[in-house]
Each structure stands twice: as C-alpha cells, then as structure tokens.
Write a protein that holds these residues in place. Structure first.
Motif, PDB file in Angstrom:
ATOM      1  N   SER A  23      29.654  49.803  35.840  1.00  0.00           N
ATOM      2  CA  SER A  23      30.857  49.860  36.782  1.00  0.00           C
ATOM      3  C   SER A  23      31.483  48.686  36.966  1.00  0.00           C
ATOM      4  O   SER A  23      31.955  48.553  38.081  1.00  0.00           O
ATOM      5  CB  SER A  23      30.247  50.766  37.773  1.00  0.00           C
ATOM      6  OG  SER A  23      29.319  50.349  38.506  1.00  0.00           O
ATOM      7  N   THR A  24      31.065  47.710  36.315  1.00  0.00           N
ATOM      8  CA  THR A  24      31.554  46.295  36.515  1.00  0.00           C
ATOM      9  C   THR A  24      31.638  45.655  35.102  1.00  0.00           C
ATOM     10  O   THR A  24      30.923  45.991  34.238  1.00  0.00           O
ATOM     11  CB  THR A  24      30.983  45.407  37.542  1.00  0.00           C
ATOM     12  OG1 THR A  24      31.585  44.200  37.746  1.00  0.00           O
ATOM     13  CG2 THR A  24      29.712  44.947  37.263  1.00  0.00           C
ATOM     14  N   ASP A  25      32.145  44.472  35.164  1.00  0.00           N
ATOM     15  CA  ASP A  25      32.092  43.454  33.898  1.00  0.00           C
ATOM     16  C   ASP A  25      31.031  42.384  34.313  1.00  0.00           C
ATOM     17  O   ASP A  25      31.440  41.889  35.247  1.00  0.00           O
ATOM     18  CB  ASP A  25      33.271  43.009  33.459  1.00  0.00           C
ATOM     19  CG  ASP A  25      33.080  42.314  32.146  1.00  0.00           C
ATOM     20  OD1 ASP A  25      33.696  42.680  31.133  1.00  0.00           O
ATOM     21  OD2 ASP A  25      32.595  41.464  31.845  1.00  0.00           O
ATOM     22  N   CYS A  68      35.920  44.840  40.235  1.00  0.00           N
ATOM     23  CA  CYS A  68      35.924  44.095  39.051  1.00  0.00           C
ATOM     24  C   CYS A  68      37.471  43.467  39.020  1.00  0.00           C
ATOM     25  O   CYS A  68      38.231  44.233  39.246  1.00  0.00           O
ATOM     26  CB  CYS A  68      35.787  45.279  37.688  1.00  0.00           C
ATOM     27  SG  CYS A  68      35.992  44.415  36.155  1.00  0.00           S
ATOM     28  N   TRP A  81      41.276  49.055  43.484  1.00  0.00           N
ATOM     29  CA  TRP A  81      40.443  48.530  42.323  1.00  0.00           C
ATOM     30  C   TRP A  81      41.277  47.208  41.628  1.00  0.00           C
ATOM     31  O   TRP A  81      42.296  47.309  41.206  1.00  0.00           O
ATOM     32  CB  TRP A  81      40.411  49.635  41.345  1.00  0.00           C
ATOM     33  CG  TRP A  81      39.179  49.377  40.207  1.00  0.00           C
ATOM     34  CD1 TRP A  81      39.724  49.349  38.955  1.00  0.00           C
ATOM     35  CD2 TRP A  81      37.763  49.182  40.457  1.00  0.00           C
ATOM     36  NE1 TRP A  81      38.313  48.956  38.254  1.00  0.00           N
ATOM     37  CE2 TRP A  81      37.323  49.089  39.235  1.00  0.00           C
ATOM     38  CE3 TRP A  81      37.084  49.176  41.555  1.00  0.00           C
ATOM     39  CZ2 TRP A  81      35.898  48.750  38.886  1.00  0.00           C
ATOM     40  CZ3 TRP A  81      35.601  49.046  41.199  1.00  0.00           C
ATOM     41  CH2 TRP A  81      35.237  48.795  39.792  1.00  0.00           C
ATOM     42  N   ARG A 137      34.098  42.182  28.277  1.00  0.00           N
ATOM     43  CA  ARG A 137      35.533  42.297  27.975  1.00  0.00           C
ATOM     44  C   ARG A 137      35.791  40.492  28.019  1.00  0.00           C
ATOM     45  O   ARG A 137      36.983  39.870  27.779  1.00  0.00           O
ATOM     46  CB  ARG A 137      36.747  42.777  28.836  1.00  0.00           C
ATOM     47  CG  ARG A 137      36.806  44.065  28.473  1.00  0.00           C
ATOM     48  CD  ARG A 137      37.824  44.907  29.512  1.00  0.00           C
ATOM     49  NE  ARG A 137      38.176  46.004  28.871  1.00  0.00           N
ATOM     50  CZ  ARG A 137      37.257  47.154  28.955  1.00  0.00           C
ATOM     51  NH1 ARG A 137      35.846  46.874  29.368  1.00  0.00           N
ATOM     52  NH2 ARG A 137      37.804  48.452  28.687  1.00  0.00           N
ATOM     53  N   PHE A 186      39.118  42.412  36.863  1.00  0.00           N
ATOM     54  CA  PHE A 186      39.943  42.782  35.324  1.00  0.00           C
ATOM     55  C   PHE A 186      40.928  44.023  35.962  1.00  0.00           C
ATOM     56  O   PHE A 186      41.873  44.055  35.292  1.00  0.00           O
ATOM     57  CB  PHE A 186      38.975  43.038  34.282  1.00  0.00           C
ATOM     58  CG  PHE A 186      38.309  41.875  33.847  1.00  0.00           C
ATOM     59  CD1 PHE A 186      38.982  40.329  34.085  1.00  0.00           C
ATOM     60  CD2 PHE A 186      37.073  41.706  33.272  1.00  0.00           C
ATOM     61  CE1 PHE A 186      38.094  39.279  33.738  1.00  0.00           C
ATOM     62  CE2 PHE A 186      36.360  40.809  32.581  1.00  0.00           C
ATOM     63  CZ  PHE A 186      36.752  39.475  33.062  1.00  0.00           C
ATOM     64  N   GLY A 187      40.355  44.921  36.616  1.00  0.00           N
ATOM     65  CA  GLY A 187      41.279  45.997  37.043  1.00  0.00           C
ATOM     66  C   GLY A 187      42.136  46.701  36.173  1.00  0.00           C
ATOM     67  O   GLY A 187      43.148  47.083  36.163  1.00  0.00           O
ATOM     68  N   CYS A 188      41.340  46.913  34.818  1.00  0.00           N
ATOM     69  CA  CYS A 188      42.176  47.791  33.540  1.00  0.00           C
ATOM     70  C   CYS A 188      42.575  49.226  34.258  1.00  0.00           C
ATOM     71  O   CYS A 188      41.983  49.779  35.248  1.00  0.00           O
ATOM     72  CB  CYS A 188      41.275  47.999  32.670  1.00  0.00           C
ATOM     73  SG  CYS A 188      40.034  46.572  32.233  1.00  0.00           S
ATOM     74  N   TYR A 206      43.052  51.654  33.072  1.00  0.00           N
ATOM     75  CA  TYR A 206      42.409  53.211  32.598  1.00  0.00           C
ATOM     76  C   TYR A 206      40.870  53.223  32.909  1.00  0.00           C
ATOM     77  O   TYR A 206      40.288  54.111  32.717  1.00  0.00           O
ATOM     78  CB  TYR A 206      42.513  53.032  30.959  1.00  0.00           C
ATOM     79  CG  TYR A 206      41.962  51.949  30.267  1.00  0.00           C
ATOM     80  CD1 TYR A 206      40.735  51.645  30.244  1.00  0.00           C
ATOM     81  CD2 TYR A 206      42.971  51.029  29.839  1.00  0.00           C
ATOM     82  CE1 TYR A 206      40.268  50.328  29.642  1.00  0.00           C
ATOM     83  CE2 TYR A 206      42.596  49.750  29.215  1.00  0.00           C
ATOM     84  CZ  TYR A 206      41.209  49.478  28.972  1.00  0.00           C
ATOM     85  OH  TYR A 206      40.679  48.164  28.515  1.00  0.00           O
ATOM     86  N   CYS A 207      40.567  52.117  33.748  1.00  0.00           N
ATOM     87  CA  CYS A 207      39.208  52.190  34.122  1.00  0.00           C
ATOM     88  C   CYS A 207      38.650  53.474  34.892  1.00  0.00           C
ATOM     89  O   CYS A 207      39.278  53.731  35.903  1.00  0.00           O
ATOM     90  CB  CYS A 207      38.902  51.005  35.160  1.00  0.00           C
ATOM     91  SG  CYS A 207      37.172  50.673  35.727  1.00  0.00           S
TER      92      CYS A 207
END
Ligand code: SF4
Length: 276
Positions: A90-92, A34, A56, A124, A36-38, A40-41
C-alpha cells in the motif's frame, strides 16, 4: 506538489498476507501514503487513505522504527513457518524521501542479516538500483518487480504524473538484469502503449507480468470504475483501450518477442516461486 512528510513509530511492521497477496506470509510497508499518487491506485479506496484529511499522493509517513521492528519480527515469524514478504502493498518502498532516509535500504540490510525465505520487491522507482549490492547478497531469495505500465511517457503523465519517468525505469531494469538480480517488468495496470513496447522491454528484462484494471484491481474492475479511470481514458481519446480484451492484444504482441513461459498474467506474476 511536494507531499507533506511526517515520521511515526509503528507497533509492528510485518502484516499477515491476505487477499490478492495470500501467497505471502507477510506484507511490509516501510512508509504509509505515497508521493507518486497514481490516479488508479486502489489504496485510494482503503481506510488508510479515506480517513486522512489530505488527498492521496499529498502525504507520506515514515515508519521510523521499521528496521528495528523487522529485526525482531522476522526471527519470530520464522518460528511459525516460511517467511515470504511482499514489499510493498500500500505504498512504494522507494518513495522520493527514501533518497534521504535510506529506510528501505536499512530494511534490506537487516534482511541480509536475517534473510526471509523470499522477498518480492515491488516499485515504480529507479532508486531500487541504488541497492543492487544488497540485492545481490539476497540472490535468489529476491525478485524485483518494476512497474512499467506503458512505454509512452505522455501516457504516464496522464495517469501517474508524479511517478518516475518511464525511461529511468527501463534503465534501472536493464541495470538489475545486467547485475544478475532476478527482476521483471510489471505492465500493471496496462496503459495505452506503442507497437514497439515489447522490443523496448526485451532490451531490459527476460520476464514480464501483464495485468489490467479488470483482473488486477481485486474487484473485477469495480474499484477502477469508482476511481473514475474510465473518464480519464475518454477525456484523452483513449476509450478503445479501456476494454477487458485489450490485454489479450498486448499479450499477442509480447508473445512475438518473449517466450510463453516468460509472460505471466495478473496475480500469477506476483506470486512467490513456491506458489507457481
Ligand atoms: S506507486 Fe503504488 S502505492 Fe503509490 S500511488 Fe502508485 S499504485 Fe499507489
């Protein structure tokens, strides 16, 4: 940093729903990784991320045969019962590369032909509004859940600097509502926000799901601790917000603007309608 993008073929695309998503017959991840790599993911702690050399957020694999697979797998799954799909766990599904690949759009086109009983579309990205034409055809079989963890872009930049800006997400949600697409704002995980957050949300949506690091990470907050999120709160002078009771304060604020039955808490807000 731009993530490295690769293509791969998959053996199957629908995965049996389990754990937090046990209410769904299947999950569907058109991409792995992903962009976006948040911070808190929770996927960061899963084998898919741990066994990869790159960090990640720095890689995305395109499952190039996803559409072909879904066309075969939905009819097959239907023979065994109701098909309810959570996209994605487990992805966007609206990765930045989706602007070029149209992979998720291809999946929606396939679902218009072979509709699942229910599709929960979790993202998101404001790019979801590109597909309003297809979402309209799916009608009440779809729910779009747009994550809006905070109304403060300064806070978003601390916790998820590569994720789409908040204003663009709010606009997308407004467009979805205007076009009659069932949709919600997922304040998940709750991040520090302003007093005006409920009003900003009521301008764009009729339904809210509120979740936090303690209820929603699947381990009572342990996974979030392991990811070092507490430190991010501390370093940015936001420690007061990192508390199990914070969500109750925000819930109270939301209740001044939204009806009780428009506010869902944690897992319930992600359930398919027949499980409520
Ligand atoms: S958008 Fe979702 S999958 Fe991607 S990094 Fe953020 S939480 Fe993880």
């Amino acid at each position: 940093m731009k993530p490295s993008v690769q293509t791969r073929t998959s053996r199957s695309i629908l995965t049996k729903g389990s754990g937090f998503l046990h209410g769904y017959s299947h999950t569907l991840n058109p991409y792995a990784g992903c962009a976006f790599g948040c911070s808190y993911c929770y996927v960061r702690r899963m084998p898919i991320a741990l066994f990869r050399e790159e960090d990640w957020g720095e890689w995305v694999d395109i499952k190039e045969n996803a559409v072909e697979l879904v066309k075969k797998e939905i009819p097959k799954a239907r023979k065994k019962g109701k098909v309810s799909i959570f996209m994605s766990s487990s992805t966007d599904p609206y990765q930045p590369v989706e602007y070029n690949t149209g992979l998720t759009r291809g999946l929606l086109e396939a679902m218009v032909e072979e509709p699942p009983d229910f599709l929960f579309l979790q993202t998101r990205s404001p790019l979801v509004s590109r597909d309003i034409d297809l979402l309209k055809v799916l009608g009440s079989r779809v729910m779009v859940s747009l994550t809006i963890e905070t109304d403060l872009d300064s806070v978003r930049k601390i916790f998820a600097p590569s994720a789409p800006p908040i204003a663009a997400r709010l606009n997308a949600l407004k467009e979805l509502r205007r076009e009659g697409i069932p949709s919600q704002a997922a304040i998940a995980p709750l991040l520090p926000c302003s007093e005006e957050f409920p009003d900003k949300l009521s301008d764009v949506t009729n339904r809210i799901t509120l979740d936090d690091f303690f209820m929603g990470d699947g381990s009572g907050g342990n996974r979030t601790e392991q990811l070092g999120i507490r430190k991010l709160f501390e370093e940015n002078g936001l420690s007061d917000w990192y508390d199990r009771s914070t969500y109750l304060k925000i819930k109270k604020r939301l209740e001044k603007t939204f009806a009780d039955d428009a506010i869902y808490i944690s897992q319930k807000g992600f359930f398919p309608p027949d499980q409520l």
